[in-house]
Design an enzyme around this catalytic site. Sequence first.
Site, PDB file in Angstrom:
ATOM      1  NE  ARG A   1      -2.903  -3.482  -1.368  1.00 27.99           N
ATOM      2  CZ  ARG A   1      -2.331  -4.269  -0.451  1.00 27.99           C
ATOM      3  NH1 ARG A   1      -1.032  -4.448  -0.444  1.00 27.99           N
ATOM      4  NH2 ARG A   1      -3.068  -4.899   0.450  1.00 27.99           N
TER       5      ARG A   1
ATOM      6  CG  HIS B   1      -5.311   0.485  -3.818  1.00 27.84           C
ATOM      7  ND1 HIS B   1      -4.713   0.553  -2.584  1.00 27.84           N
ATOM      8  CD2 HIS B   1      -6.240  -0.504  -3.733  1.00 27.84           C
ATOM      9  CE1 HIS B   1      -5.264  -0.351  -1.783  1.00 27.84           C
ATOM     10  NE2 HIS B   1      -6.193  -0.997  -2.467  1.00 27.84           N
TER      11      HIS B   1
ATOM     12  CE  LYS C   1      -6.165  -0.928   5.204  1.00 23.11           C
ATOM     13  NZ  LYS C   1      -7.385  -1.308   4.503  1.00 23.11           N
TER      14      LYS C   1
ATOM     15  NE  ARG D   1      -3.327  -2.278   2.977  1.00 23.16           N
ATOM     16  CZ  ARG D   1      -2.972  -3.439   3.534  1.00 23.16           C
ATOM     17  NH1 ARG D   1      -1.741  -3.595   4.012  1.00 23.16           N
ATOM     18  NH2 ARG D   1      -3.835  -4.423   3.631  1.00 23.16           N
TER      19      ARG D   1
ATOM     20  CG  HIS E   1      -5.429  -8.875   1.593  1.00 21.46           C
ATOM     21  ND1 HIS E   1      -5.520  -9.136   0.246  1.00 21.46           N
ATOM     22  CD2 HIS E   1      -5.412  -7.517   1.704  1.00 21.46           C
ATOM     23  CE1 HIS E   1      -5.556  -7.994  -0.423  1.00 21.46           C
ATOM     24  NE2 HIS E   1      -5.489  -7.003   0.442  1.00 21.46           N
TER      25      HIS E   1
ATOM     26  CE1 TYR F   1      -5.731  -4.316  -2.981  1.00 17.61           C
ATOM     27  CE2 TYR F   1      -7.563  -5.366  -1.868  1.00 17.61           C
ATOM     28  CZ  TYR F   1      -6.659  -4.337  -1.958  1.00 17.61           C
ATOM     29  OH  TYR F   1      -6.686  -3.330  -1.052  1.00 17.61           O
TER      30      TYR F   1
END
Length: 196
Positions: free
Chosen positions: A147, A144, A68, A44, A170, A179
Amino acid sequence: IKGVRQVKKLKKPLSEDDMEKLRSLARTKRNKAIIEFLFSTGCRVSEMVNVNLCDVDWQNAQVDVLGKGRKYRTVYLSARCKIAMKEYVDSRTDDLEALFLSDYEGMCQQIKDMNKLSRISKGAVEIMLRNLGKKAGISNVHPHRLRRTAATTALKRGMPIEQVQKILGHSQIDTTMQYAMVNQANVKMAHRKFLN
């Protein structure tokens, strides 16, 4: 009251041709390194801008990034990415800890006061990629999308979805599936291989 069902729009990755156009139009060493880093690692943009030079393990071509949920994960550098990053880092004359600096379009060489240099921002990366996309005639170029391109390319070349999930950071495989756009031609080939 039932909600209105939204039609899910396919978010397309960049094609190989588009990636080559972006690479060839990236004029500065920093911009080339950013493109390669985002594509090679699938990071990211918020993870990339926080990477410090000391986070890069050049020997093993890997970087620890804070993702994250404040969780660290290891991402890997392709040979192309490692070379682009090394060229960029070797061209720097500062002693700042950030991997990528706010050296907009190579202005760093003209700045006498090194204190004016700072860590690149998410916004600066987004603007740089958008401008590069316009020059290349590619719409909707943003971090993104790189990505998503990394995930789709990895799957297309045979990487198991669980490993793509790890690279992207993830916790749910369903997120990874959103994605990665599975190419219809690959589905057809797999059908012939497994169901004929």
